[in-house]
Design an enzyme around this catalytic site. Structure first.
Site, mmCIF file in Angstrom:
data_model
loop_
_atom_site.group_PDB
_atom_site.id
_atom_site.type_symbol
_atom_site.label_atom_id
_atom_site.label_comp_id
_atom_site.label_asym_id
_atom_site.label_seq_id
_atom_site.Cartn_x
_atom_site.Cartn_y
_atom_site.Cartn_z
ATOM 1 N N HIS A 45 2.225 6.150 1.693
ATOM 2 C CA HIS A 45 2.911 6.348 2.970
ATOM 3 C C HIS A 45 2.735 7.809 3.406
ATOM 4 C CE1 HIS A 45 5.447 7.464 -0.356
ATOM 5 N NE2 HIS A 45 5.998 8.370 0.442
ATOM 6 N N THR A 48 -0.976 9.899 7.033
ATOM 7 C CA THR A 48 -2.416 10.193 6.965
ATOM 8 C C THR A 48 -2.914 10.281 5.518
ATOM 9 O OG1 THR A 48 -1.763 12.506 7.149
ATOM 10 C CG2 THR A 48 -2.673 11.480 9.128
ATOM 11 N N ARG A 49 -4.189 9.947 5.314
ATOM 12 C CA ARG A 49 -4.894 10.155 4.048
ATOM 13 C C ARG A 49 -6.301 10.641 4.362
ATOM 14 N NH1 ARG A 49 -0.579 9.745 2.286
ATOM 15 N NH2 ARG A 49 0.188 8.630 0.475
ATOM 16 N N LYS A 263 0.265 18.360 9.037
ATOM 17 C CA LYS A 263 0.730 18.010 7.686
ATOM 18 C C LYS A 263 -0.108 18.753 6.648
ATOM 19 C CE LYS A 263 0.460 14.034 4.622
ATOM 20 N NZ LYS A 263 0.118 12.597 4.562
ATOM 21 N N HIS A 267 -2.032 20.072 -3.885
ATOM 22 C CA HIS A 267 -2.547 18.982 -4.726
ATOM 23 C C HIS A 267 -2.142 19.264 -6.181
ATOM 24 C CE1 HIS A 267 -5.179 15.747 -5.855
ATOM 25 N NE2 HIS A 267 -6.101 16.519 -6.390
ATOM 26 N N CYS A 311 6.041 11.752 -2.219
ATOM 27 C CA CYS A 311 5.062 10.706 -2.538
ATOM 28 C C CYS A 311 4.782 10.811 -4.035
ATOM 29 C CB CYS A 311 3.821 10.966 -1.691
ATOM 30 S SG CYS A 311 2.447 9.857 -1.955
ATOM 31 N N LYS A 344 -8.493 6.509 0.027
ATOM 32 C CA LYS A 344 -9.743 6.283 0.768
ATOM 33 C C LYS A 344 -10.552 5.129 0.193
ATOM 34 C CE LYS A 344 -10.840 10.534 -0.522
ATOM 35 N NZ LYS A 344 -9.842 10.660 -1.639
#
Ligand SMILES: Cc1cc2nc3c(=O)[nH]c(=O)nc-3n(C[C@H](O)[C@H](O)[C@H](O)COP(=O)(O)OP(=O)(O)OC[C@H]3O[C@@H](n4cnc5c(N)ncnc54)[C@H](O)[C@@H]3O)c2cc1C
Length: 380
Positions: A45, A48-49, A263, A267, A311, A344
């Site tokens: 969720h 965007t990815r 956004k 990482h 997330c 992806k």
């Protein structure tokens, strides 16, 4: 007891794609999901990815991502829904970082279209960027972003059109292998199928105990900022997705301005958690580090976040996925541990899962085999 060809356990990014590909091949599919369609409690969720082709995590992913692009575009056509937007991508950093070296390796192995940009080029083309003088970027034209919630809804709708039965708010409590296949027990019923696909994301360790020592769930806060300068320069027509690895600093990633906000996230470097016990609220101070790191790289982003969310990453020890048959039960197939870079690939993983489920001669990719994890548990 209702009987199906295949049960798909977990209808997030991977499971919704698997349900679609299996149903499209004429299999009688039951999909079971503990929450609502495209919910915000797992890993798929947040608007965007990133999708990118010059894959730093290994050249072996490049053919896979190429197929993923084809399948996302085919899904857009069959469901008449926009899912993928190409913006190009900037992979920025010092040329000696592991990230940029990985990008270069994929570019060279697969002869990918790209441009190498100096810090000066970057400043000229993208006035919001503040690279250090010795940083460079590799520009790749095919990168962009997916809309994850729309992707899941599209796969679910397409699966249903091919006859899949999809049950939401029906958590699976346990499963077991039987002589005929599998039996799955939920809060509402008991089902049988010849085969089982487990795509339970961050909950996988509770369902497949053998994998639990190899999985680590990581809490990932994500933030949205309202740019205060050069707002037009952030629009997706002019500004790409980006990943930035400055030497000895955490890797950052982000997007153009979408629905008014930019956004960005760090990482990894999150806390270890579990899917059921994770703190879902984001404290205001949690955005401070990202804000500081962004302020050193961009003009006009030095403001408190306008929005935040949590997330989950599910990490394997080597950060490659697990996509394989269960070693003790060949009728059970698992796709998991996408280690923060799986979305992806959901379209192509759905196809791979359908292959592994319906074709006994199909073999998993070596990179993703369960067997490689032997002796590689996470350290406590
Ligand atoms: C902040 C963040 C940023 C990311 N950025 C990117 C990116 O830019 N590009 C990229 O490619 N990837 C990215 N990823 C990674 C990517 O999103 C994940 O790899 C991918 O979404 C994982 O999909 P999944 O299907 O495994 O998990 P999920 O989508 O979470 O699906 C698992 C599903 O199983 C269900 N389930 C679990 N247990 C049960 C049960 N017992 N009964 C019924 N249902 C059950 C869950 O409710 C859930 O719906 C990012 C992830 C995060 C968290």
């Amino acid at each position: 007891m209702p009987t199906y060809d295949v049960i798909v356990l977990g209808l997030g990014g991977m499971g919704s794609a698997a349900a679609y590909h299996l149903a499209a091949r004429g299999r009688r599919v039951l999909g079971l999901e503990q929450f609502t369609p495209a919910h915000d409690r797992g890993s798929s969720h947040g608007q965007t990815r990133i999708i990118r082709e010059a894959y730093a995590e290994g050249p072996a992913y490049v053919p896979l991502v190429r197929r993923a692009y084809e399948l996302w575009q085919a899904l857009e056509r069959t469901t008449d829904t926009p899912l993928l937007q190409i913006t190009g991508g900037l992979m920025i950093g010092h040329p000696d970082t592991a990230f940029l070296q990985g990008v270069q390796a994929s570019v060279q192995r697969h002869h990918l279209p790209h441009e190498v940009l100096s810090a000066e080029d970057l400043r000229r083309r993208y006035p919001v960027l503040r690279p250090l003088p010795d940083e460079i970027a590799i520009w790749e034209p095919r990168a962009g972003f997916l809309r994850p919630e729309a992707c899941i809804q599209a796969h679910l709708a397409a699966a249903q059109r091919h006859g899949a039965a999809l049950h939401f708010e029906e958590p699976v409590q346990r499963w077991r292998a039987t002589d005929a296949g599998v039996e799955v027990v939920t809060a509402r019923g008991r089902y049988q199928a010849e085969r089982l696909v487990i795509t339970a994301g961050a909950w996988l360790g509770a369902l497949v105990a053998e994998l639990a020592p190899h999985l680590r769930v990581e809490r990932q806060p994500v933030f949205w900022f309202a740019p205060t300068e050069l707002i037009e320069a952030w629009e997706p027509e002019r500004f790409p997705i980006w990943i930035w690895q400055r030497r000895d600093q955490p890797t950052l990633y982000g997007f153009p301005r979408i629905d008014g906000l930019v956004k960005a996230g760090i990482h990894h470097t999150g806390q270890w958690t579990t899917a059921d016990s994770v703190e879902r609220a984001v404290a205001p101070a949690e955005g401070d580090e990202l804000r500081r790191l962004l302020a050193a790289r961009f003009r006009g982003l030095d403001t408190p976040p306008a929005r935040a969310g949590v997330c989950l990453y599910t990490n394997s020890p080597d950060e490659h996925f697990i996509i394989d048959r269960h070693p003790a039960h060949a009728q059970v197939v698992v796709a998991a541990a996408c280690s923060g870079h799986g979305f992806k690939f959901c379209s192509v993983v759905g196809e791979l899962l359908a292959d592994l489920t319906t074709d006994a001669s199909a073999q998993p990719l070596d990179l993703f085999r369960w067997e490689r994890l032997r002796g590689k548990a996470h350290r406590a």
